[in-house]
Design a protein around this motif. Structure first.
Motif, PDB file in Angstrom:
ATOM      1  N   VAL A   7       0.831  -1.204   0.000  1.00  0.00           N
ATOM      2  CA  VAL A   7       0.000   0.000   0.000  1.00  0.00           C
ATOM      3  C   VAL A   7       0.864   1.253   0.000  1.00  0.00           C
ATOM      4  N   THR A   8       1.975   1.238   0.718  1.00  0.00           N
ATOM      5  CA  THR A   8       2.825   2.431   0.778  1.00  0.00           C
ATOM      6  C   THR A   8       3.445   2.749  -0.573  1.00  0.00           C
ATOM      7  N   ALA A   9       3.739   1.740  -1.369  1.00  0.00           N
ATOM      8  CA  ALA A   9       4.320   1.979  -2.690  1.00  0.00           C
ATOM      9  C   ALA A   9       3.296   2.614  -3.631  1.00  0.00           C
ATOM     10  N   THR A  10       2.059   2.157  -3.567  1.00  0.00           N
ATOM     11  CA  THR A  10       1.046   2.742  -4.439  1.00  0.00           C
ATOM     12  C   THR A  10       0.681   4.152  -3.974  1.00  0.00           C
ATOM     13  N   ALA A  12       2.712   6.265  -2.492  1.00  0.00           N
ATOM     14  CA  ALA A  12       3.830   7.131  -2.854  1.00  0.00           C
ATOM     15  C   ALA A  12       3.792   7.484  -4.329  1.00  0.00           C
ATOM     16  N   ARG A  13       3.228   6.627  -5.139  1.00  0.00           N
ATOM     17  CA  ARG A  13       3.173   6.876  -6.575  1.00  0.00           C
ATOM     18  C   ARG A  13       2.212   8.009  -6.915  1.00  0.00           C
ATOM     19  N   TRP A  14       1.095   8.141  -6.208  1.00  0.00           N
ATOM     20  CA  TRP A  14       0.118   9.172  -6.551  1.00  0.00           C
ATOM     21  C   TRP A  14       0.125  10.351  -5.600  1.00  0.00           C
ATOM     22  N   LEU A  15       0.730  10.215  -4.416  1.00  0.00           N
ATOM     23  CA  LEU A  15       0.661  11.279  -3.421  1.00  0.00           C
ATOM     24  C   LEU A  15       1.463  12.518  -3.840  1.00  0.00           C
ATOM     25  N   ALA A  16       2.662  12.337  -4.357  1.00  0.00           N
ATOM     26  CA  ALA A  16       3.476  13.490  -4.768  1.00  0.00           C
ATOM     27  C   ALA A  16       2.839  14.249  -5.933  1.00  0.00           C
ATOM     28  N   PRO A  17       2.404  13.582  -7.005  1.00  0.00           N
ATOM     29  CA  PRO A  17       1.737  14.343  -8.073  1.00  0.00           C
ATOM     30  C   PRO A  17       0.452  15.025  -7.607  1.00  0.00           C
TER      31      PRO A  17
END
Length: 89
Positions: A7-10, A12-17
């Motif tokens: 869950v943390t990897a997914t 991190a993928r959308w949180l910054a953008p």
């Protein structure tokens, strides 16, 4: 199920953008308001956006921090924040 990302990897993928888009929308809203209607925080944000001498060093810092590991980035951020009061005195 072994191919599923944690869950943390997914996140991190959308949180910054998502953060960049929200921040960009907020700054755009600040810049579109009339100058007389801006508050103190909005005026400061607008000033920081339109003055290159304040923005370019932060862009350079971001470029320099991009290839660093997480711990190196945290260390640089701590040194940067700790140096602000020393620079002002």
């Amino acid at each position: 199920m072994s191919g599923a990302l944690p869950v943390t990897a997914t996140a991190a993928r959308w949180l910054a953008p998502a953060g960049v888009l929200i921040t960009g929308a907020a700054l755009l809203a600040v810049m579109l308001r009339p100058v007389g209607d801006r508050g103190l925080m909005e005026g400061g944000a607008a000033y920081a956006i339109v003055t290159y001498d304040l923005v370019l060093p932060l862009v350079g810092l971001g470029v320099a921090l991009a290839p660093m590991s997480r711990w190196q980035t945290i260390l640089v951020a701590v040194i940067f924040v700790a140096g602000i009061p020393l620079w002002e005195s």
